[in-house]
Scaffold this motif. Structure first.
Motif, mmCIF file in Angstrom:
data_model
loop_
_atom_site.group_PDB
_atom_site.id
_atom_site.type_symbol
_atom_site.label_atom_id
_atom_site.label_comp_id
_atom_site.label_asym_id
_atom_site.label_seq_id
_atom_site.Cartn_x
_atom_site.Cartn_y
_atom_site.Cartn_z
ATOM 1 N N ASP A 1 0.866 -1.185 0.000
ATOM 2 C CA ASP A 1 0.000 0.000 0.000
ATOM 3 C C ASP A 1 0.893 1.222 0.000
ATOM 4 O O ASP A 1 1.524 1.536 1.002
ATOM 5 N N GLY A 2 0.946 1.938 -1.103
ATOM 6 C CA GLY A 2 1.863 3.062 -1.224
ATOM 7 C C GLY A 2 1.286 4.409 -0.877
ATOM 8 O O GLY A 2 1.971 5.426 -0.971
ATOM 9 N N TRP A 3 0.013 4.487 -0.469
ATOM 10 C CA TRP A 3 -0.587 5.782 -0.144
ATOM 11 C C TRP A 3 -0.264 6.117 1.303
ATOM 12 O O TRP A 3 -0.697 5.446 2.224
ATOM 13 N N LEU A 4 0.503 7.191 1.483
ATOM 14 C CA LEU A 4 1.013 7.565 2.794
ATOM 15 C C LEU A 4 0.418 8.909 3.224
ATOM 16 O O LEU A 4 0.323 9.835 2.422
ATOM 17 N N THR A 5 0.020 8.991 4.486
ATOM 18 C CA THR A 5 -0.447 10.250 5.068
ATOM 19 C C THR A 5 0.755 10.952 5.673
ATOM 20 O O THR A 5 1.472 10.376 6.489
ATOM 21 N N GLU A 6 0.982 12.194 5.256
ATOM 22 C CA GLU A 6 2.187 12.929 5.630
ATOM 23 C C GLU A 6 1.845 14.387 5.901
ATOM 24 O O GLU A 6 0.710 14.817 5.714
ATOM 25 N N CYS A 7 2.873 15.152 6.270
ATOM 26 C CA CYS A 7 2.765 16.610 6.239
ATOM 27 C C CYS A 7 3.484 17.068 4.966
ATOM 28 O O CYS A 7 4.198 16.295 4.332
ATOM 29 N N VAL A 8 3.291 18.300 4.595
ATOM 30 C CA VAL A 8 3.919 18.865 3.396
ATOM 31 C C VAL A 8 5.437 18.776 3.536
ATOM 32 O O VAL A 8 5.987 19.042 4.608
ATOM 33 N N ALA A 9 6.116 18.418 2.450
ATOM 34 C CA ALA A 9 7.588 18.349 2.495
ATOM 35 C C ALA A 9 8.151 18.371 1.088
ATOM 36 O O ALA A 9 7.460 18.051 0.120
ATOM 37 N N GLY A 10 9.428 18.736 1.012
ATOM 38 C CA GLY A 10 10.117 18.729 -0.269
ATOM 39 C C GLY A 10 11.612 18.893 -0.072
ATOM 40 O O GLY A 10 12.088 19.225 1.016
ATOM 41 N N MET A 11 12.325 18.667 -1.146
ATOM 42 C CA MET A 11 13.780 18.729 -1.123
ATOM 43 C C MET A 11 14.269 20.148 -1.378
ATOM 44 O O MET A 11 13.670 20.887 -2.158
#
Length: 196
Positions: free
Chosen positions: A75-85
């Protein structure tokens, strides 16, 4: 404590880089360790933002597909907060502003540092700069966002803080930056109320 780097070399350079190092380090007793070989992979530092709407006591969570999670769990759907590189010479604040808009369509108006941490210090030198953020209009409609040319599809939703904390406790949220951010936010709120 002393570290003697005998040799380093780049083993791989692609989406991530892998460096090999032969080294010795000073032990707690003052003696140098035997020579050891260690590897580090690095992609770059990341910035994460937990968006909080104080008036509604809710946080903005995103869902997106993560192949590495899918490969491990199915299951690849992950609940996260906003993020980026971080890219180029961007500051963490610039990345936070860019990523909040790209992933939610909302405009960030304020950020406060929550934590800076290594996410996998046993093999990676990359840092995560975690912020608590406030957006311009928390009542703006949300939807699906992300950069199409990077294969992103990001769904944003407001979640009551108590529910998000329950998701952490029951294992529905498995993303470290979201878990850390939610836990630190809850602690800050409890401190303000004099409960800690």
């Amino acid at each position: 404590m002393k570290v003697k780097i005998k040799q380093t070399r780049l083993e791989y350079e692609g989406y991530v880089k892998v460096e090999r190092a032969d080294l010795q380090f000073e032990r707690f007793n003052g003696e140098m360790s035997p020579e050891i070989r260690r590897y580090r992979h690095f992609r770059g530092d990341a910035v994460a933002v937990l968006i909080y709407d104080e008036r509604g006591n809710r946080v903005l969570m995103i869902r997106q597909f993560r192949y590495a999670v899918h490969a491990k769990t199915g299951d690849g759907w992950l609940t996260e907060c906003v993020a980026g590189m971080m890219e180029g010479n961007e500051s963490p604040h610039e990345v936070a502003t860019r990523e909040v808009f790209e992933e939610t369509g909302l405009r960030l108006v304020r950020v406060e540092p929550l934590a800076e941490y290594f996410f996998a210090p046993g093999g990676s030198s990359d840092m995560v700069y975690l912020y608590l953020g406030t957006v311009e209009d928390p009542n703006q409609p949300l939807g699906t966002h992300g950069l199409i040319d990077e294969g992103e599809e990001v769904q944003a939703q407001w979640v009551p803080l108590d529910e998000a904390l329950h998701w952490v406790d029951c294992g529905k949220i498995k993303d470290a930056k979201a878990i850390i951010g939610l836990t630190l936010l809850e602690r800050r709120i409890r401190m303000k109320k004099g409960e800690v």
